[in-house]
Design a protein around this motif. Structure first.
Motif, PDB file in Angstrom:
ATOM      1  N   ASN A 199       0.829  -1.207   0.000  1.00  0.00           N
ATOM      2  CA  ASN A 199       0.000   0.000   0.000  1.00  0.00           C
ATOM      3  C   ASN A 199       0.865   1.260   0.000  1.00  0.00           C
ATOM      4  OD1 ASN A 199      -2.353  -1.513   0.007  1.00  0.00           O
ATOM      5  ND2 ASN A 199      -2.559  -1.472   2.240  1.00  0.00           N
ATOM      6  N   LEU A 200       1.933   1.251   0.764  1.00  0.00           N
ATOM      7  CA  LEU A 200       2.851   2.392   0.764  1.00  0.00           C
ATOM      8  C   LEU A 200       3.474   2.579  -0.616  1.00  0.00           C
ATOM      9  CD1 LEU A 200       4.721   1.831   4.166  1.00  0.00           C
ATOM     10  CD2 LEU A 200       3.079   3.647   3.668  1.00  0.00           C
ATOM     11  N   ALA A 201       3.891   1.472  -1.228  1.00  0.00           N
ATOM     12  CA  ALA A 201       4.532   1.543  -2.538  1.00  0.00           C
ATOM     13  C   ALA A 201       3.544   2.020  -3.605  1.00  0.00           C
ATOM     14  CB  ALA A 201       5.102   0.175  -2.912  1.00  0.00           C
ATOM     15  N   ALA A 202       2.323   1.533  -3.551  1.00  0.00           N
ATOM     16  CA  ALA A 202       1.313   1.938  -4.540  1.00  0.00           C
ATOM     17  C   ALA A 202       1.018   3.421  -4.443  1.00  0.00           C
ATOM     18  CB  ALA A 202       0.042   1.116  -4.337  1.00  0.00           C
ATOM     19  N   ALA A 203       0.956   3.939  -3.214  1.00  0.00           N
ATOM     20  CA  ALA A 203       0.675   5.364  -3.034  1.00  0.00           C
ATOM     21  C   ALA A 203       1.829   6.226  -3.526  1.00  0.00           C
ATOM     22  CB  ALA A 203       0.383   5.638  -1.560  1.00  0.00           C
ATOM     23  N   ALA A 204       3.065   5.791  -3.266  1.00  0.00           N
ATOM     24  CA  ALA A 204       4.229   6.601  -3.626  1.00  0.00           C
ATOM     25  C   ALA A 204       4.573   6.499  -5.113  1.00  0.00           C
ATOM     26  CB  ALA A 204       5.438   6.177  -2.781  1.00  0.00           C
ATOM     27  N   PHE A 205       4.447   5.293  -5.681  1.00  0.00           N
ATOM     28  CA  PHE A 205       4.911   5.060  -7.051  1.00  0.00           C
ATOM     29  C   PHE A 205       3.775   4.992  -8.071  1.00  0.00           C
ATOM     30  CE2 PHE A 205       8.490   3.755  -4.527  1.00  0.00           C
ATOM     31  CZ  PHE A 205       9.601   4.043  -5.295  1.00  0.00           C
ATOM     32  N   GLY A 206       2.529   5.208  -7.634  1.00  0.00           N
ATOM     33  CA  GLY A 206       1.399   5.086  -8.542  1.00  0.00           C
ATOM     34  C   GLY A 206       1.451   6.035  -9.712  1.00  0.00           C
ATOM     35  N   ASP A 207       2.017   7.221  -9.521  1.00  0.00           N
ATOM     36  CA  ASP A 207       2.082   8.209 -10.601  1.00  0.00           C
ATOM     37  C   ASP A 207       3.452   8.247 -11.286  1.00  0.00           C
ATOM     38  OD1 ASP A 207      -0.540   9.045 -10.146  1.00  0.00           O
ATOM     39  OD2 ASP A 207       0.100  10.464  -8.589  1.00  0.00           O
ATOM     40  N   PHE A 208       4.318   7.279 -10.965  1.00  0.00           N
ATOM     41  CA  PHE A 208       5.661   7.272 -11.540  1.00  0.00           C
ATOM     42  C   PHE A 208       5.630   6.565 -12.894  1.00  0.00           C
ATOM     43  CE2 PHE A 208      10.080   5.330 -11.602  1.00  0.00           C
ATOM     44  CZ  PHE A 208      10.694   6.511 -12.003  1.00  0.00           C
ATOM     45  N   HIS A 209       5.775   7.341 -13.957  1.00  0.00           N
ATOM     46  CA  HIS A 209       5.757   6.811 -15.322  1.00  0.00           C
ATOM     47  C   HIS A 209       7.050   7.196 -16.019  1.00  0.00           C
ATOM     48  CE1 HIS A 209       1.372   5.990 -15.122  1.00  0.00           C
ATOM     49  NE2 HIS A 209       1.335   7.106 -14.404  1.00  0.00           N
ATOM     50  N   ASN A 210       7.432   6.401 -16.995  1.00  0.00           N
ATOM     51  CA  ASN A 210       8.556   6.748 -17.851  1.00  0.00           C
ATOM     52  C   ASN A 210       8.397   5.973 -19.154  1.00  0.00           C
ATOM     53  OD1 ASN A 210      10.915   7.371 -19.135  1.00  0.00           O
ATOM     54  ND2 ASN A 210      12.263   6.877 -17.417  1.00  0.00           N
ATOM     55  N   CYS A 211       8.035   6.679 -20.200  1.00  0.00           N
ATOM     56  CA  CYS A 211       7.780   6.019 -21.483  1.00  0.00           C
ATOM     57  C   CYS A 211       9.021   5.951 -22.368  1.00  0.00           C
ATOM     58  CB  CYS A 211       6.671   6.756 -22.240  1.00  0.00           C
ATOM     59  SG  CYS A 211       5.072   6.715 -21.383  1.00  0.00           S
ATOM     60  N   ARG A 212      10.116   6.573 -21.921  1.00  0.00           N
ATOM     61  CA  ARG A 212      11.330   6.513 -22.727  1.00  0.00           C
ATOM     62  C   ARG A 212      11.914   5.098 -22.686  1.00  0.00           C
ATOM     63  NH1 ARG A 212      16.298  10.742 -22.089  1.00  0.00           N
ATOM     64  NH2 ARG A 212      14.530  12.195 -22.262  1.00  0.00           N
ATOM     65  N   CYS A 213      12.325   4.577 -23.809  1.00  0.00           N
ATOM     66  CA  CYS A 213      12.838   3.205 -23.878  1.00  0.00           C
ATOM     67  C   CYS A 213      14.217   3.116 -23.216  1.00  0.00           C
ATOM     68  CB  CYS A 213      12.954   2.749 -25.328  1.00  0.00           C
ATOM     69  SG  CYS A 213      11.365   2.591 -26.164  1.00  0.00           S
ATOM     70  N   SER A 214      14.446   2.002 -22.566  1.00  0.00           N
ATOM     71  CA  SER A 214      15.757   1.751 -21.979  1.00  0.00           C
ATOM     72  C   SER A 214      16.774   1.464 -23.072  1.00  0.00           C
ATOM     73  CB  SER A 214      15.707   0.548 -21.026  1.00  0.00           C
ATOM     74  OG  SER A 214      14.782   0.758 -19.992  1.00  0.00           O
ATOM     75  N   ARG A 215      18.018   1.850 -22.830  1.00  0.00           N
ATOM     76  CA  ARG A 215      19.090   1.503 -23.757  1.00  0.00           C
ATOM     77  C   ARG A 215      19.455   0.035 -23.596  1.00  0.00           C
ATOM     78  NH1 ARG A 215      23.458   5.925 -21.953  1.00  0.00           N
ATOM     79  NH2 ARG A 215      22.305   7.854 -22.376  1.00  0.00           N
ATOM     80  N   PRO A 216      19.751  -0.642 -24.678  1.00  0.00           N
ATOM     81  CA  PRO A 216      20.242  -2.017 -24.526  1.00  0.00           C
ATOM     82  C   PRO A 216      21.640  -2.014 -23.905  1.00  0.00           C
ATOM     83  CG  PRO A 216      20.386  -1.312 -26.823  1.00  0.00           C
ATOM     84  CD  PRO A 216      19.644  -0.234 -26.089  1.00  0.00           C
TER      85      PRO A 216
END
Length: 414
Positions: A199-216
């Motif tokens: 529940n703590l993690a969901a509240a803190a990281f729920g809005d954490f997005h990153n659509c940039r692709c990772s480098r290989p």
């Protein structure tokens, strides 16, 4: 009891509830480290780790330091070739506060330019301190030559040249390229409730997005050779080593036992022959590093210049004897017993359990029990160890690096 939950955006939460503990250890791990950097970015993952503690949108650097101390436990961070981790250990009742602090420094750092300039000077001092510590710096030199001009071969802290070129915008761009929800593991071990942490993690990281692709990641390559760095020291510090299995390979269990037999403890062949029988040096040991797609089995020693050649001759003889005469069942069983005891003794510490949870998740995607590991080790035979030793102890494919007052024009481990 082990439990795992994957949040909607990919953040993984893994826990091991230990009700008899009074404490809990928490780590927020990112699957990114120095091997993910370009040459110009070398040291940036480590720089970001430092800057996380220099203020967030909610707390100044001094407020972070005070609130961490008020918890009465510990909180810190580290960077490796493959991971960045923010971690702490507190009494169980303080877990929500610790999670709030660690998630805040990861998710909301401000990278204030004044703090950045101060921390740049701190890291430059850290680099200088490493170069003044020869038994550690020789490992940096070894990596540089064994892995060549690649991210894996560059120092985790970077160089003075790269660190001096980092700007706030470069840090933000690197963060955007490498901090992804699916690459985050939140691990905790001790007195805790899994759902409460989820529940703590969901509240803190729920809005954490990153659509940039990772480098290989660049494939790891290794290079044999010999390099000597002359420096005015009392002793010659050396590292010599070659390829070993990666973390996910079954043969790693054979490598664990081979390392122990070679130089991994006080009853090992190198320690007994070089230190106890011949008295050639104080520090002599072997070590094993297993990464996601590569491994290293190596020997490290510090020796006076006049004993250097005798030390190398003894190392060669011991390796050749191990490859030709083999390992006795009694010697192998002693290594298994040592591993079993080490595993269970480390389980007494919640930090060790937390780190083990995270590394299992990052390496395998699931939990490995202590009993499973011990069963794998116990199933290894002397023949399997010696068969693998022919490749792992092939000195012709090894790299050796020396640092100190050694004036020899050529050195060789093979």
């Amino acid at each position: 009891m082990y439990q795992k939950t994957v949040l909607p955006h990919g953040v993984r939460v893994v826990t091991e509830a230990l009700p008899h503990f009074h404490s809990v250890s928490l780590g927020i791990w990112l699957n990114t480290g120095s091997r993910d950097e370009t040459a110009g970015e070398n040291g940036m993952a480590h720089f970001l780790e430092h800057m996380a503690f220099k203020g967030t949108g909610r707390r100044s650097a001094s407020e972070l330091a005070c609130q961490i101390d008020q918890l009465g436990g510990t909180a810190n961070a580290f960077t490796t070739q493959e991971n960045t981790c923010f971690h702490g250990k507190v009494l169980a009742a303080e877990l929500p506060r610790l999670f709030d602090l660690l998630s805040d420094i990861l998710l909301n750092p401000v990278y204030d330019t004044a703090e950045l300039e101060k921390e740049r000077q701190v890291i430059l001092q850290e680099i200088d301190e490493l170069e003044d510590t020869p038994d550690e710096y020789v490992h940096v030199l070894f990596n540089r030559h064994f892995y060549g001009d690649s991210a894996f071969g560059r120092p985790i802290m970077g160089s003075a040249d790269t660190v001096c070129n980092f700007t706030r915008l470069l840090l933000l761009d690197y963060r955007q390229s490498h901090y992804h929800p699916q690459d985050i593991v939140i691990a905790a071990a001790g007195r805790l409730e899994h759902e409460a942490l989820v529940n703590l993690a969901a509240a803190a990281f729920g809005d954490f997005h990153n659509c940039r692709c990772s480098r290989p990641r660049q494939k790891v390559a290794t290079y044999p050779g010999a390099h000597n760095f002359l420096k005015d020291l009392e002793q010659v510090h050396l590292v010599a080593g070659g390829k070993a299995p990666a973390a996910g390979e079954d043969s790693r269990y054979m490598a664990i036992l081979l390392n122990l037999i070679l130089g991994g403890n006080m009853s090992s062949r190198l320690f007994q022959e070089i230190r106890e029988r011949q008295g050639l040096c104080y520090s002599i040991y072997s070590f094993l590093h297993c990464f996601s797609d590569a491994g290293l089995l190596a020997i490290s020693a510090s020796v006076s210049p006049e004993n250097f050649e005798q030390l190398l001759d003894t190392i060669r003889r011991e390796i050749e004897a191990l490859k030709t005469t083999g390992v006795s069942p009694q010697e192998l069983q002693a290594a298994v017993d040592y591993s079993r005891a080490s595993l269970y003794l480390s389980a007494e510490d919640s930090d060790n359990r937390m780190m083990r949870l995270a590394r299992n998740e990052l390496s395998f995607g699931h939990y490995l029990s202590y009993e499973e590991i011990i069963d794998h080790l116990a199933s290894v035979t002397p023949h399997q160890v010696i068969e693998k030793a022919q490749d792992w102890l092939d000195l012709g494919s090894w790299q050796i690096v020396c640092l100190g007052p050694l004036k020899a024009s050529t050195i060789s481990i093979g």
